[in-house]
Write a protein that holds these residues in place. Structure first.
Motif, short mmCIF file in Angstrom:
data_model
loop_
_atom_site.label_atom_id
_atom_site.label_comp_id
_atom_site.label_asym_id
_atom_site.label_seq_id
_atom_site.Cartn_x
_atom_site.Cartn_y
_atom_site.Cartn_z
N MET A 1 0.84 -1.20 0.00
CA MET A 1 0.00 0.00 0.00
C MET A 1 0.88 1.25 0.00
O MET A 1 1.92 1.30 0.67
N ARG A 2 0.44 2.30 -0.69
CA ARG A 2 1.12 3.60 -0.62
C ARG A 2 0.35 4.46 0.38
O ARG A 2 -0.87 4.64 0.24
N LYS A 3 1.04 4.97 1.36
CA LYS A 3 0.39 5.84 2.36
C LYS A 3 0.26 7.24 1.78
O LYS A 3 1.25 7.81 1.30
N VAL A 4 -0.96 7.80 1.85
CA VAL A 4 -1.18 9.12 1.27
C VAL A 4 -1.75 10.05 2.34
O VAL A 4 -2.57 9.64 3.17
N VAL A 5 -1.27 11.28 2.35
CA VAL A 5 -1.88 12.32 3.18
C VAL A 5 -2.54 13.34 2.26
O VAL A 5 -2.05 13.62 1.16
N VAL A 6 -3.67 13.86 2.73
CA VAL A 6 -4.46 14.80 1.95
C VAL A 6 -4.24 16.19 2.53
O VAL A 6 -4.46 16.41 3.73
N LEU A 7 -3.78 17.12 1.71
CA LEU A 7 -3.65 18.51 2.15
C LEU A 7 -5.03 19.15 2.05
O LEU A 7 -5.61 19.23 0.97
N GLY A 8 -5.55 19.59 3.22
CA GLY A 8 -6.91 20.12 3.26
C GLY A 8 -7.68 19.40 4.34
O GLY A 8 -7.10 18.91 5.31
N GLY A 9 -9.00 19.36 4.20
CA GLY A 9 -9.79 18.71 5.24
C GLY A 9 -11.26 18.85 4.94
O GLY A 9 -11.75 18.24 3.98
N LEU A 10 -11.94 19.67 5.72
CA LEU A 10 -13.38 19.84 5.53
C LEU A 10 -13.68 20.16 4.07
O LEU A 10 -12.99 20.97 3.46
N GLY A 11 -14.72 19.54 3.54
CA GLY A 11 -15.05 19.79 2.13
C GLY A 11 -14.32 18.80 1.24
O GLY A 11 -14.34 17.59 1.48
N ASN A 12 -13.63 19.34 0.23
CA ASN A 12 -13.03 18.46 -0.77
C ASN A 12 -12.06 17.44 -0.19
O ASN A 12 -11.97 16.32 -0.68
N GLY A 13 -11.31 17.83 0.84
CA GLY A 13 -10.34 16.91 1.41
C GLY A 13 -11.02 15.66 1.94
O GLY A 13 -10.62 14.52 1.61
N ALA A 14 -12.05 15.85 2.75
CA ALA A 14 -12.77 14.70 3.32
C ALA A 14 -13.49 13.89 2.24
O ALA A 14 -13.56 12.65 2.32
N ILE A 15 -13.99 14.59 1.24
CA ILE A 15 -14.70 13.90 0.15
C ILE A 15 -13.73 12.98 -0.61
O ILE A 15 -14.04 11.82 -0.90
N VAL A 16 -12.57 13.51 -0.91
CA VAL A 16 -11.58 12.72 -1.66
C VAL A 16 -11.06 11.57 -0.79
O VAL A 16 -10.93 10.43 -1.25
N ALA A 17 -10.79 11.85 0.49
CA ALA A 17 -10.29 10.79 1.38
C ALA A 17 -11.30 9.65 1.48
O ALA A 17 -10.92 8.47 1.44
N ALA A 18 -12.58 9.99 1.59
CA ALA A 18 -13.62 8.95 1.69
C ALA A 18 -13.70 8.12 0.41
O ALA A 18 -13.90 6.90 0.46
N ALA A 19 -13.52 8.78 -0.73
CA ALA A 19 -13.58 8.04 -2.00
C ALA A 19 -12.39 7.07 -2.12
O ALA A 19 -12.54 5.95 -2.62
#
Ligand SMILES: CC(C)(COP(=O)(O)OP(=O)(O)OC[C@H]1O[C@@H](n2cnc3c(N)ncnc32)[C@H](O)[C@@H]1OP(=O)(O)O)[C@@H](O)C(=O)NCCC(=O)NCCS
Length: 218
Positions: A1-19
């Motif tokens: 697995m490649r570990k990824v961190v998302v820059l951001g959070g509420l809104g698009n960040g959480a949406i992308v992380a959930a997908a």
């Protein structure tokens, strides 16, 4: 697995992380979200399913530790500054994770730059090229033979025609429509539900059906 961190959070960040997590549970991605880099939410606090793991400036340390990155810090006003902030982190393109959800259709000849995200129920037609760190949000449609710059955001349910030149840092709003053969300047925006029938210039915000000039982006 490649570990990824998302820059951001509420809104698009959480949406992308959930997908990404949804795709992981389907066995359809090798990305594993570790959390968010976010300057507004306390470290350790959860945003939907994942914690804030640090401040944005910590990206460099996480790079050295082997993480991958997706940047979701984009907005209509002040986009140029946000993009400059992201670029100042110096994250190499080969560590920006490109994610295509398994429920999206992407024609084989489509080219996606590093860090692009393609969400469920998206359709992307042949011969189109996206720059780096672009977003095709849920249910959006991208026509054929388009050239799209870096850091563009195509919001949910937008329908983007063909033979287009779309600049850098452009936002196409929710459920908006862009007809074919147009040029959209850098950092320009088409508002939600707008129907674009004319070229729009750099930093211009247009809205309505047919879309008219509203104001300049700040
Ligand atoms: C176009 C947009 C950027 C304008 O934002 P704004 O400058 O804050 O605009 P305001 O809300 O102050 O509205 C100014 C005027 O434009 C109108 N207007 C705003 N957005 C409009 C739109 N999308 N379509 C038609 N008219 C619109 C308002 O009704 C208002 O008209 P009035 O002066 O007659 O009352 C914004 O409304 C928009 O559509 N953003 C995109 C939303 C989106 O795609 N979200 C997805 C994010 S993931």
């Amino acid at each position: 697995m490649r570990k990824v961190v998302v820059l951001g959070g509420l809104g698009n960040g959480a949406i992308v992380a959930a997908a990404i997590e949804h795709a992981r549970r389907m066995g359809a991605t090798d990305l594993q979200v570790e959390g968010f880099l976010n300057d507004r939410t306390p470290v350790g606090e959860m945003i939907d399913m994942f914690p804030v793991v640090g401040r944005v400036e910590e990206a460099k340390r996480l790079l050295d530790e082997g993480y991958w990155f997706i940047n979701t810090i984009l907005r209509i006003d002040g986009n140029r500054e946000r993009i400059a902030m992201f670029e100042s982190l110096g994250l190499p393109d080969d560590r920006l994770a490109t994610f295509v959800h398994p429920m999206a259709y992407v024609a084989p000849s489509v080219q996606l730059g590093p860090g692009c995200v393609v969400m469920p129920n998206v359709s992307m037609s042949p011969g189109t090229r996206l720059g780096k760190n672009c977003f095709m949000m849920v249910g959006s449609m991208m026509g054929h033979d388009n050239i799209v710059g870096d850091y563009c955001h195509i919001a949910a349910q937008a329908a983007v025609g063909s033979y287009l030149h779309i600049g850098r840092g452009v936002h196409i709003g929710l459920n908006a429509t862009v007809i074919e053969n147009l040029t959209i300047g850098d950092y320009a925006t088409l508002g939600a539900g707008g129907v674009l029938t004319k070229n729009i210039g750099e930093r211009e915000i247009w809205a309505g059906n047919p879309a008219r000039f509203l104001r300049m982006a700040e």
